[in-house]
Design a protein around this motif. Structure first.
Motif, PDB file in Angstrom:
ATOM      1  N   ASP A  96      -5.287  12.893  11.859  1.00  0.00           N
ATOM      2  CA  ASP A  96      -6.075  13.750  10.965  1.00  0.00           C
ATOM      3  C   ASP A  96      -5.368  13.952   9.628  1.00  0.00           C
ATOM      4  N   GLU A  97      -4.571  12.962   9.220  1.00  0.00           N
ATOM      5  CA  GLU A  97      -3.829  13.068   7.956  1.00  0.00           C
ATOM      6  C   GLU A  97      -4.134  11.859   7.075  1.00  0.00           C
ATOM      7  N   PRO A  98      -5.381  11.759   6.597  1.00  0.00           N
ATOM      8  CA  PRO A  98      -5.813  10.553   5.864  1.00  0.00           C
ATOM      9  C   PRO A  98      -5.119  10.352   4.536  1.00  0.00           C
ATOM     10  N   GLY A  99      -4.668  11.433   3.890  1.00  0.00           N
ATOM     11  CA  GLY A  99      -3.981  11.276   2.619  1.00  0.00           C
ATOM     12  C   GLY A  99      -2.704  10.469   2.768  1.00  0.00           C
ATOM     13  N   ALA A 100      -2.020  10.626   3.908  1.00  0.00           N
ATOM     14  CA  ALA A 100      -0.808   9.852   4.169  1.00  0.00           C
ATOM     15  C   ALA A 100      -1.139   8.387   4.407  1.00  0.00           C
ATOM     16  N   VAL A 101      -2.175   8.144   5.210  1.00  0.00           N
ATOM     17  CA  VAL A 101      -2.584   6.767   5.522  1.00  0.00           C
ATOM     18  C   VAL A 101      -2.980   6.018   4.259  1.00  0.00           C
ATOM     19  N   LEU A 102      -3.840   6.630   3.454  1.00  0.00           N
ATOM     20  CA  LEU A 102      -4.296   5.970   2.231  1.00  0.00           C
ATOM     21  C   LEU A 102      -3.228   5.975   1.147  1.00  0.00           C
ATOM     22  N   GLY A 103      -2.335   6.962   1.169  1.00  0.00           N
ATOM     23  CA  GLY A 103      -1.268   7.000   0.180  1.00  0.00           C
ATOM     24  C   GLY A 103      -0.342   5.806   0.311  1.00  0.00           C
ATOM     25  N   LEU A 104       0.025   5.465   1.555  1.00  0.00           N
ATOM     26  CA  LEU A 104       0.880   4.306   1.776  1.00  0.00           C
ATOM     27  C   LEU A 104       0.156   3.024   1.389  1.00  0.00           C
ATOM     28  N   LEU A 105      -1.111   2.928   1.740  1.00  0.00           N
ATOM     29  CA  LEU A 105      -1.886   1.741   1.392  1.00  0.00           C
ATOM     30  C   LEU A 105      -2.053   1.613  -0.120  1.00  0.00           C
ATOM     31  N   HIS A 106      -2.333   2.718  -0.790  1.00  0.00           N
ATOM     32  CA  HIS A 106      -2.478   2.709  -2.245  1.00  0.00           C
ATOM     33  C   HIS A 106      -1.187   2.219  -2.895  1.00  0.00           C
ATOM     34  N   TRP A 107      -0.052   2.761  -2.448  1.00  0.00           N
ATOM     35  CA  TRP A 107       1.225   2.307  -3.002  1.00  0.00           C
ATOM     36  C   TRP A 107       1.396   0.810  -2.804  1.00  0.00           C
ATOM     37  N   ALA A 108       1.128   0.325  -1.597  1.00  0.00           N
ATOM     38  CA  ALA A 108       1.335  -1.092  -1.300  1.00  0.00           C
ATOM     39  C   ALA A 108       0.440  -1.971  -2.159  1.00  0.00           C
ATOM     40  N   GLU A 109      -0.824  -1.614  -2.266  1.00  0.00           N
ATOM     41  CA  GLU A 109      -1.757  -2.442  -3.032  1.00  0.00           C
ATOM     42  C   GLU A 109      -1.445  -2.437  -4.523  1.00  0.00           C
ATOM     43  N   GLU A 110      -0.894  -1.337  -5.004  1.00  0.00           N
ATOM     44  CA  GLU A 110      -0.594  -1.233  -6.429  1.00  0.00           C
ATOM     45  C   GLU A 110       0.777  -1.806  -6.790  1.00  0.00           C
ATOM     46  N   HIS A 111       1.634  -2.068  -5.798  1.00  0.00           N
ATOM     47  CA  HIS A 111       3.001  -2.505  -6.088  1.00  0.00           C
ATOM     48  C   HIS A 111       3.387  -3.757  -5.308  1.00  0.00           C
ATOM     49  N   ILE A 112       2.425  -4.600  -5.044  1.00  0.00           N
ATOM     50  CA  ILE A 112       2.683  -5.824  -4.284  1.00  0.00           C
ATOM     51  C   ILE A 112       3.760  -6.673  -4.951  1.00  0.00           C
ATOM     52  N   SER A 113       3.726  -6.743  -6.272  1.00  0.00           N
ATOM     53  CA  SER A 113       4.682  -7.605  -6.977  1.00  0.00           C
ATOM     54  C   SER A 113       6.122  -7.124  -6.841  1.00  0.00           C
ATOM     55  N   GLU A 114       6.306  -5.858  -6.426  1.00  0.00           N
ATOM     56  CA  GLU A 114       7.652  -5.294  -6.314  1.00  0.00           C
ATOM     57  C   GLU A 114       8.217  -5.382  -4.904  1.00  0.00           C
ATOM     58  N   MET A 115       7.408  -5.788  -3.945  1.00  0.00           N
ATOM     59  CA  MET A 115       7.835  -5.722  -2.552  1.00  0.00           C
ATOM     60  C   MET A 115       9.017  -6.630  -2.256  1.00  0.00           C
ATOM     61  N   GLY A 116       9.139  -7.715  -3.002  1.00  0.00           N
ATOM     62  CA  GLY A 116      10.237  -8.630  -2.775  1.00  0.00           C
ATOM     63  C   GLY A 116      11.602  -8.062  -3.098  1.00  0.00           C
ATOM     64  N   ARG A 117      11.637  -6.905  -3.755  1.00  0.00           N
ATOM     65  CA  ARG A 117      12.923  -6.281  -4.074  1.00  0.00           C
ATOM     66  C   ARG A 117      13.584  -5.643  -2.855  1.00  0.00           C
ATOM     67  N   TYR A 118      12.789  -5.385  -1.809  1.00  0.00           N
ATOM     68  CA  TYR A 118      13.271  -4.580  -0.696  1.00  0.00           C
ATOM     69  C   TYR A 118      13.170  -5.336   0.620  1.00  0.00           C
ATOM     70  N   ASP A 119      13.966  -4.918   1.575  1.00  0.00           N
ATOM     71  CA  ASP A 119      13.865  -5.381   2.950  1.00  0.00           C
ATOM     72  C   ASP A 119      13.037  -4.332   3.687  1.00  0.00           C
ATOM     73  N   LEU A 120      11.745  -4.600   3.848  1.00  0.00           N
ATOM     74  CA  LEU A 120      10.777  -3.597   4.288  1.00  0.00           C
ATOM     75  C   LEU A 120      10.388  -3.769   5.750  1.00  0.00           C
ATOM     76  N   LEU A 121      10.181  -2.635   6.406  1.00  0.00           N
ATOM     77  CA  LEU A 121       9.505  -2.590   7.692  1.00  0.00           C
ATOM     78  C   LEU A 121       8.514  -1.438   7.629  1.00  0.00           C
ATOM     79  N   LEU A 122       7.229  -1.755   7.794  1.00  0.00           N
ATOM     80  CA  LEU A 122       6.168  -0.755   7.654  1.00  0.00           C
ATOM     81  C   LEU A 122       5.375  -0.644   8.941  1.00  0.00           C
ATOM     82  N   PHE A 123       5.081   0.604   9.315  1.00  0.00           N
ATOM     83  CA  PHE A 123       4.153   0.914  10.397  1.00  0.00           C
ATOM     84  C   PHE A 123       3.052   1.792   9.789  1.00  0.00           C
TER      85      PHE A 123
END
Length: 256
Positions: free
Chosen positions: A71-98
């Motif tokens: 019941d916390e949709p702002g968190a779910v969409l917040g992570l997705l929004h960040w990812a979609e808006e910063h795809i070009s930056e993802m290669g800077r980090y060693d990421l694990l996302l759930f």
């Protein structure tokens, strides 16, 4: 997620549609050179992780999660929004996302899972409903963990910080244009200052043996700094999403 204004965003958001969210995360994985890894099922829903394919040597090791409470949709969409808006930056980090930890809860807009369990009080236990989550972690450790949540009682954004990074104030500052920090002096029976909660003692014996949240377990077992980012669930969904996205971006930028 390229919504230009709140009205358009509210027409198009899919916070409680796990199937659509899954497909958007597949697209993120493809565009960001991340592996998309299904690892368990919850009823008819698939749980999945995203992982950097080939992080460069010395890249910051980052753990990100959302949707533990459905019941916390702002968190779910917040992570997705960040990812979609910063795809070009993802290669800077060693990421694990759930990014969709409790899809049944998300689909039904409830905190718990299909058996009435609060998953965020079970991370200490090997009886956790998703033991495959532990297998996905393996022996992996992290420099920073960000666990995204929302709070019905919150009066603004707040952060529960474990570790010595001292970056919570900076993150709340970038969220302020969207939502101001929570002004309460006590949050969840803990002292708070301008939206920041820091415990005086971080010894393992100071925490209960049972009911460990994800962020606390990560801090003691796998992570140098663990932050729980909270937005107020009664505020505008549009602004909650933007606040979460801004805090994630600032946290990763601050930590290199």
């Amino acid at each position: 997620m390229a919504h230009r204004d709140e009205q358009q965003f509210l027409r198009g958001h899919s916070a409680h549609e796990p199937g659509e969210l899954l497909e958007r995360w597949r697209a993120v994985a493809s565009a960001g050179d991340l592996s998309f890894e299904p690892f368990a099922r919850a009823g008819e829903h698939e749980l999945f992780a995203l992982r950097s394919r080939a992080a460069h040597a010395g890249a910051r090791r980052i753990y990100l999660s959302a949707g533990v409470h459905g019941d916390e949709p702002g968190a779910v969409l917040g992570l997705l929004h960040w990812a979609e808006e910063h795809i070009s930056e993802m290669g800077r980090y060693d990421l694990l996302l759930f990014p969709l930890f409790n899809p049944w809860g998300i689909a039904n807009n409830v905190r718990h899972d299909e058996r009435g369990r609060d998953l965020n009080r079970m991370f200490h236990s090997r009886a956790h409903p998703f033991p495959a989550w532990r297998r996905r972690l393996g022996r992996r450790c992290f420099d920073l963990a960000l666990c995204l949540h929302e709070d019905f009682d919150a009066r603004g954004c707040y952060i529960y910080e474990l570790g010595s990074a001292g970056i919570a104030e900076d993150l709340l500052a970038v969220a302020r244009p969207h939502i101001a920090p929570d002004p309460r002096l006590e949050i969840d029976d803990m002292e708070a200052k301008s939206g920041v909660i820091r415990r005086e003692s971080l010894e393992r014996e100071d925490f209960p043996l049972e009911g460990l949240p994800e962020s606390v377990w990560l801090y003691f077992e796998r992570c140098e700094v663990s932050l729980t980012l909270e937005t107020p669930s009664e505020f505008s969904l549009f602004e909650r999403v933007r606040a979460h996205s801004a805090m994630i971006h600032a946290a990763l930028s601050t930590t290199g």
